[in-house]
Design a protein around this motif. Sequence first.
Motif, mmCIF file in Angstrom:
data_model
loop_
_atom_site.group_PDB
_atom_site.id
_atom_site.type_symbol
_atom_site.label_atom_id
_atom_site.label_comp_id
_atom_site.label_asym_id
_atom_site.label_seq_id
_atom_site.Cartn_x
_atom_site.Cartn_y
_atom_site.Cartn_z
ATOM 1 N N LEU A 40 0.713 -1.084 -0.223
ATOM 2 C CA LEU A 40 -0.029 0.015 0.211
ATOM 3 C C LEU A 40 0.784 1.350 0.004
ATOM 4 C CD1 LEU A 40 -2.840 1.393 0.327
ATOM 5 C CD2 LEU A 40 -2.531 1.185 2.853
ATOM 6 N N GLU A 41 1.899 1.265 0.802
ATOM 7 C CA GLU A 41 2.637 2.450 0.892
ATOM 8 C C GLU A 41 3.349 2.586 -0.383
ATOM 9 O OE1 GLU A 41 5.926 4.628 3.619
ATOM 10 O OE2 GLU A 41 5.401 2.764 4.366
ATOM 11 N N ALA A 42 3.850 1.487 -1.217
ATOM 12 C CA ALA A 42 4.529 1.517 -2.334
ATOM 13 C C ALA A 42 3.692 2.161 -3.558
ATOM 14 C CB ALA A 42 5.075 0.261 -2.706
ATOM 15 N N VAL A 43 2.494 1.690 -3.455
ATOM 16 C CA VAL A 43 1.398 2.221 -4.496
ATOM 17 C C VAL A 43 1.337 3.765 -3.996
ATOM 18 C CG1 VAL A 43 -0.979 2.387 -5.097
ATOM 19 C CG2 VAL A 43 0.053 0.376 -4.674
ATOM 20 N N PHE A 44 1.234 4.182 -2.976
ATOM 21 C CA PHE A 44 1.190 5.652 -2.559
ATOM 22 C C PHE A 44 2.333 6.411 -3.101
ATOM 23 C CE2 PHE A 44 2.106 9.390 0.445
ATOM 24 C CZ PHE A 44 1.110 10.027 0.205
ATOM 25 N N LEU A 45 3.652 5.753 -2.665
ATOM 26 C CA LEU A 45 4.669 6.563 -3.104
ATOM 27 C C LEU A 45 4.971 6.559 -4.574
ATOM 28 C CD1 LEU A 45 7.139 4.963 -0.408
ATOM 29 C CD2 LEU A 45 6.665 7.264 -0.711
ATOM 30 N N ASN A 46 4.563 5.326 -5.176
ATOM 31 C CA ASN A 46 4.602 5.426 -6.521
ATOM 32 C C ASN A 46 3.702 6.650 -7.434
ATOM 33 O OD1 ASN A 46 4.953 4.618 -9.419
ATOM 34 N ND2 ASN A 46 3.613 2.627 -9.286
ATOM 35 N N THR A 47 2.622 6.822 -6.803
ATOM 36 C CA THR A 47 1.673 7.973 -7.146
ATOM 37 C C THR A 47 2.505 9.282 -7.024
ATOM 38 O OG1 THR A 47 -0.123 6.551 -6.732
ATOM 39 C CG2 THR A 47 -0.394 9.046 -6.926
ATOM 40 N N MET A 48 3.190 9.379 -5.941
ATOM 41 C CA MET A 48 3.784 10.664 -5.680
ATOM 42 C C MET A 48 5.124 10.734 -6.689
ATOM 43 S SD MET A 48 4.015 11.170 -1.575
ATOM 44 C CE MET A 48 5.585 11.609 -1.740
ATOM 45 N N PHE A 49 5.870 9.622 -6.843
ATOM 46 C CA PHE A 49 6.845 9.872 -7.648
ATOM 47 C C PHE A 49 6.559 10.125 -9.041
ATOM 48 C CE2 PHE A 49 9.447 6.634 -4.765
ATOM 49 C CZ PHE A 49 9.777 7.872 -3.920
ATOM 50 N N SER A 50 5.320 9.355 -9.511
ATOM 51 C CA SER A 50 4.852 9.587 -10.795
ATOM 52 C C SER A 50 4.607 11.290 -11.107
ATOM 53 C CB SER A 50 3.839 8.729 -11.138
ATOM 54 O OG SER A 50 3.960 7.371 -11.123
ATOM 55 N N SER A 73 7.800 4.941 -15.910
ATOM 56 C CA SER A 73 6.781 3.990 -14.860
ATOM 57 C C SER A 73 7.368 2.882 -14.383
ATOM 58 C CB SER A 73 5.445 3.605 -15.650
ATOM 59 O OG SER A 73 5.781 2.740 -16.454
ATOM 60 N N MET A 74 7.973 2.174 -14.814
ATOM 61 C CA MET A 74 8.813 1.062 -14.284
ATOM 62 C C MET A 74 9.968 1.578 -13.254
ATOM 63 S SD MET A 74 9.317 -1.869 -17.357
ATOM 64 C CE MET A 74 9.987 -0.721 -18.745
ATOM 65 N N LEU A 75 10.421 2.549 -13.618
ATOM 66 C CA LEU A 75 11.552 3.256 -12.558
ATOM 67 C C LEU A 75 10.912 3.739 -11.443
ATOM 68 C CD1 LEU A 75 14.582 3.827 -12.229
ATOM 69 C CD2 LEU A 75 14.186 6.145 -13.448
ATOM 70 N N THR A 76 9.658 4.532 -11.530
ATOM 71 C CA THR A 76 9.162 4.893 -10.492
ATOM 72 C C THR A 76 8.649 3.855 -9.589
ATOM 73 O OG1 THR A 76 7.166 5.537 -11.727
ATOM 74 C CG2 THR A 76 8.786 7.176 -11.467
ATOM 75 N N ASP A 77 8.148 2.788 -10.432
ATOM 76 C CA ASP A 77 7.593 1.614 -9.412
ATOM 77 C C ASP A 77 8.624 1.017 -8.548
ATOM 78 O OD1 ASP A 77 5.355 -0.217 -8.636
ATOM 79 O OD2 ASP A 77 6.497 -1.626 -9.863
ATOM 80 N N GLN A 78 9.732 0.818 -9.056
ATOM 81 C CA GLN A 78 10.863 0.482 -8.322
ATOM 82 C C GLN A 78 11.481 1.252 -7.511
ATOM 83 O OE1 GLN A 78 12.004 -3.061 -8.604
ATOM 84 N NE2 GLN A 78 10.145 -2.949 -9.707
#
Length: 108
Positions: A40-50, A73-78
């Motif tokens: 869940l935190e990774a999804v939130f952070l991915n949204t922020m980074f995107s 998108s792959m980079l921000t997900d990682q």
Amino acid sequence: MSSTSIPFGALGANDTAFNNALKKVSPQAQTKAKNSAQDLEAVFLNTMFSQMTSGLKGDGPYGDTVGTGAWRSMLTDQYARSFAKAGGIGISSDVYRSLIMQQAARNS
């Protein structure tokens, strides 16, 4: 130190309610809850980074070439997964505590 005694909540070792709840929840359920909280935190952070990188143009890793969107998108997900696994910004610890407290209440 076993995985059940590692303080993962905001109050850490002084959180007696959380420590008592951990005793009522199986280690498998604890692992699942921790992974879910980190996801869940990774999804939130991915949204922020995107959002943070969406306006970048030019040369380099955020250049404006064909395929950059997929690569970005792959980079921000990682990045997001790495940040969340390293402790993140504190969302996962609170979510984990809530999940454990709810499961312990159901098991009582």
